[in-house]
Design an enzyme around this catalytic site. Structure first.
Site, PDB file in Angstrom:
ATOM      1  N   ASP A   1     -10.758  -4.198  -4.253  1.00  0.00           N
ATOM      2  CA  ASP A   1      -9.886  -3.168  -3.170  1.00  0.00           C
ATOM      3  C   ASP A   1     -10.674  -1.927  -3.344  1.00  0.00           C
ATOM      4  OD1 ASP A   1      -8.547  -1.162  -1.836  1.00  0.00           O
ATOM      5  OD2 ASP A   1      -6.853  -2.556  -2.618  1.00  0.00           O
TER       6      ASP A   1
ATOM      7  N   SER B   1       1.041  -1.141   0.079  1.00  0.00           N
ATOM      8  CA  SER B   1      -0.058   0.056   0.038  1.00  0.00           C
ATOM      9  C   SER B   1       0.729   1.430  -0.107  1.00  0.00           C
ATOM     10  CB  SER B   1      -0.876   0.110   1.073  1.00  0.00           C
ATOM     11  OG  SER B   1      -1.934   0.890   1.038  1.00  0.00           O
TER      12      SER B   1
ATOM     13  N   HIS C   1      -8.811  -4.518   0.366  1.00  0.00           N
ATOM     14  CA  HIS C   1      -7.351  -3.877   0.726  1.00  0.00           C
ATOM     15  C   HIS C   1      -6.836  -4.570   1.751  1.00  0.00           C
ATOM     16  CE1 HIS C   1      -4.531  -0.705  -0.003  1.00  0.00           C
ATOM     17  NE2 HIS C   1      -4.496  -0.441   1.094  1.00  0.00           N
TER      18      HIS C   1
END
Length: 379
Positions: free
Chosen positions: A213, A148, A242
């Site tokens: 996501d 991320s 996510h």
């Protein structure tokens, strides 16, 4: 203006756990630095404090794997710190057969300072430097892993390491601004401009992203993969969001497949341009030697008797070489048998602990740029 923009970006991007999930202390009996509030601490984990070039002191952890040839440098996502990642990192090290270093960004966990884009770049540099100087890791044996927001410092470092073995991007972002708005161009005030850096990475890149996501759209991972110079088969996890990709069996399987593949690559000693030039020079020298050798053979052809002796001599050498090869194969076979026996326990531990990784991810409930969109709307 630059500092004001940096402050604005920091508000959008960084959410360290508050309070931190752990503290640091020195074990009087061993003199080793330890993390408190971590259950079942392991002896094969070193906890370190590293100084960065921006004057902060960050906390890192190094997981040793005795059978490893590769080392993973893991930049975790937002809203997490090393206390939460401790057991996830130790399980990953076991499953992937690699040493693993994780670190907390400035302002995260027990790391000093305050998080900013430039500080995270200094943080990952300090962790990389520690791998080289303290643990003797070589650039060509290091794999950078960015999850991320961690894809930002990962790619920033990757473009400056020409002999890097590989890069793994887990739910990566195209850039900070693109997480919030579907902009088509890069603005000067944007942060983590991964979209501009990924084409500059020369090593193999694996991209992992969930198709559902809800924080960093699947299109981010897909576009980054398309821009890669050295693409590796991506992992698009259908239905993955996510925060839960580690729960999919394909996640560990594909990671291990990737690491096994890059382990087999030749160690890159020189930059590609130098290798190409060296190859051309070598080729020219070989051709020259070949011409000289041909001229020499033309001038002095051996008699029939000499050629016959030469063939007999060659046959004898071939028999000797065959005998030597058989002994070598036998010795290698014995070595492999020994290694297989030694690694059986390690493999068994990996199989037995597979479910624990999923349990850890569930219990931590990690989410990485959770508040970005809402914060942007409020701003």
């Amino acid at each position: 203006m630059g500092s004001a923009t940096s402050s604005m970006a920091a508000k959008f991007a960084f959410f360290p756990p508050d309070p931190p999930s752990y503290s640091i202390y020195v074990d009087v009996s061993t003199g080793k630095t330890r993390m408190s509030d971590v259950i079942h601490q392991r002896e094969d984990v070193d906890v370190l404090k590293l100084s960065t070039k921006r004057g902060n002191e960050i906390v890192a952890m190094y997981v040793k794997n005795p059978s490893a040839s590769m080392t993973v440098l893991y930049s975790h996502g937002n809203a997490a710190d090393l206390g939460q990642m401790y057991h996830i990192f130790t399980e990953l090290s076991l499953h992937l057969g690699a040493n693993l270093m994780g670190y907390d960004y400035s302002g995260y966990g027990q790391s000093s300072g305050k998080a900013s884009e430039q500080d995270t770049y200094a943080d990952v540099e300090a962790a990389y430097k520690c791998l080289e100087e303290t643990y003797g890791a070589k650039e060509e044996d290091i794999i950078l892993y960015g999850q991320s927001v961690g894809s930002g410092p990962t790619l920033d470092l990757a473009v400056r390491l020409p002999r890097l073995r590989a890069v793994i991007l887990h739910s990566p972002i195209l850039s900070g601004l693109r997480v919030m708005y579907p902009v088509k161009r890069t603005f000067w005030f944007d942060i983590y401009k991964n979209i501009d850096k990924i084409p500059l990475v020369n090593c193999p890149v694996l991209v992992i992203h969930g198709t559902e996501d809800e924080v960093v759209d699947f299109s981010h991972g897909k576009q980054l993969w398309e821009l890669c110079k050295e693409k590796y088969e991506p992992l698009w996890l259908k239905g993955g969001n996510h925060c839960n990709l580690e729960l999919y069996p394909e996640y560990l399987k594909h990671l291990r497949k990737f690491i096994t593949a890059v382990e087999k690559l030749p160690r890159l000693q020189l930059e590609s341009g130098e290798i190409s030039e060296q190859s051309e020079n070598s080729s020219s020298a070989t051709e020259q030697k070949s011409r000289e050798s041909t001229d020499y053979r033309e001038k002095s052809r051996p008699s029939i008797g000499q050629r016959e002796k030469s063939r007999l001599s060659t046959d004898n050498r071939e028999k000797s070489r065959t005998s030597t090869d058989k002994r070598e194969k036998s010795r290698r076979s014995m070595d492999r048998s020994g290694k297989a026996r030694n690694s059986t326990d390690q493999s068994e531990r990996a199989r037995n602990s597979f479910d624990r990784l999923g349990d850890m991810v569930r219990s931590v409930g990690l989410c990485n740029v959770d508040c970005l969109k809402q914060t942007a709307l409020e701003a």
